[in-house]
Design an enzyme around this catalytic site. Structure first.
Site, mmCIF file in Angstrom:
data_model
loop_
_atom_site.group_PDB
_atom_site.id
_atom_site.type_symbol
_atom_site.label_atom_id
_atom_site.label_comp_id
_atom_site.label_asym_id
_atom_site.label_seq_id
_atom_site.Cartn_x
_atom_site.Cartn_y
_atom_site.Cartn_z
ATOM 1 N N HIS A 160 -1.201 -6.174 0.516
ATOM 2 C CA HIS A 160 -1.470 -5.407 -0.707
ATOM 3 C C HIS A 160 -0.664 -5.992 -1.837
ATOM 4 O O HIS A 160 0.512 -6.347 -1.658
ATOM 5 C CB HIS A 160 -1.101 -3.930 -0.528
ATOM 6 C CG HIS A 160 -1.932 -3.277 0.518
ATOM 7 N ND1 HIS A 160 -3.234 -2.911 0.285
ATOM 8 C CD2 HIS A 160 -1.655 -2.988 1.806
ATOM 9 C CE1 HIS A 160 -3.723 -2.414 1.414
ATOM 10 N NE2 HIS A 160 -2.797 -2.457 2.346
ATOM 11 N N TYR A 167 -1.401 -3.960 -10.757
ATOM 12 C CA TYR A 167 -1.903 -5.093 -9.958
ATOM 13 C C TYR A 167 -1.686 -6.459 -10.623
ATOM 14 O O TYR A 167 -2.044 -7.481 -10.046
ATOM 15 C CB TYR A 167 -3.394 -4.893 -9.655
ATOM 16 C CG TYR A 167 -3.673 -3.602 -8.933
ATOM 17 C CD1 TYR A 167 -3.126 -3.358 -7.676
ATOM 18 C CD2 TYR A 167 -4.457 -2.603 -9.513
ATOM 19 C CE1 TYR A 167 -3.355 -2.168 -7.008
ATOM 20 C CE2 TYR A 167 -4.688 -1.402 -8.846
ATOM 21 C CZ TYR A 167 -4.133 -1.190 -7.603
ATOM 22 O OH TYR A 167 -4.350 -0.014 -6.945
HETATM 23 C C1 DQA Z 1 -4.464 -2.410 -3.109
HETATM 24 C C2 DQA Z 1 -3.873 -1.003 -2.981
HETATM 25 C C3 DQA Z 1 -4.966 0.037 -2.756
HETATM 26 O O1 DQA Z 1 -4.399 1.330 -2.695
HETATM 27 C C4 DQA Z 1 -5.955 0.015 -3.919
HETATM 28 O O2 DQA Z 1 -7.004 0.918 -3.676
HETATM 29 C C5 DQA Z 1 -6.464 -1.354 -4.214
HETATM 30 C C6 DQA Z 1 -5.525 -2.473 -4.204
HETATM 31 C C7 DQA Z 1 -3.379 -3.474 -3.455
HETATM 32 O O3 DQA Z 1 -3.631 -4.642 -3.239
HETATM 33 O O4 DQA Z 1 -2.318 -3.120 -3.967
HETATM 34 O O5 DQA Z 1 -7.630 -1.533 -4.532
HETATM 35 O O6 DQA Z 1 -5.025 -2.774 -1.862
#
Ligand code: DQA
Length: 142
Positions: free
Chosen positions: A100, A23
């Protein structure tokens, strides 16, 4: 001036600490600053909201009805199982764009299921924080 709400779901308050290889190293404050700078330059009014509680997110979406031109939502893990959130998005008649940070099509199998996407105008996935700015750009141009 267009009014956009940016919603971040559970655990995104831990950005920068939570799995930075997936992330990134930026925090939620860093992300929010980039969003506010973009909004400033482009004359957008933005409301920022993050919650770890599904019900609180639903309440916020209900309040958005009739008050916003668009919603950018990163539902985090709720993406993969929350029919409650999907139903809320379908009920408010405000266009939602799902974002995402990571590419949800890579990695864990359960992340490939997206129950929110069908209720949204589109999905941006895997472009890091830039995905939020591209989503703002979409509402700007709309
Ligand atoms: C997310 C992807 C999701 O699978 C994960 O649970 C997150 C972050 C993303 O921004 O990449 O909390 O939403």
């Amino acid at each position: 001036m267009k009014k956009i709400m940016v919603v971040n779901g559970p655990n995104l308050n831990l950005l920068g600490q939570k799995d930075p290889t997936l992330y990134g190293c930026f925090t939620l404050d860093d992300l929010n600053q980039k969003i506010l700078d973009f909004a400033d330059k482009n004359e957008l009014e933005v409301k920022l909201f993050q919650s770890n509680y599904e019900g609180e997110i639903v309440e916020e979406l209900h309040k958005a009805r009739g008050n916003f031109d668009g919603i950018i939502i990163n539902p985090a893990a709720l993406t993969h199982n929350s029919y409650v959130l999907r139903s809320a998005i379908e009920s408010i008649q405000v266009p939602c764009l799902e974002v995402h940070i990571s590419n949800v099509h890579k990695g864990d199998d359960f992340r490939k299921q997206d129950v929110i996407g069908p209720a949204c105008v589109g999905v941006i996935t895997g472009l890091g924080w830039l995905g939020y700015l591209l989503a703002l750009e979409y509402f700007l141009k709309l």
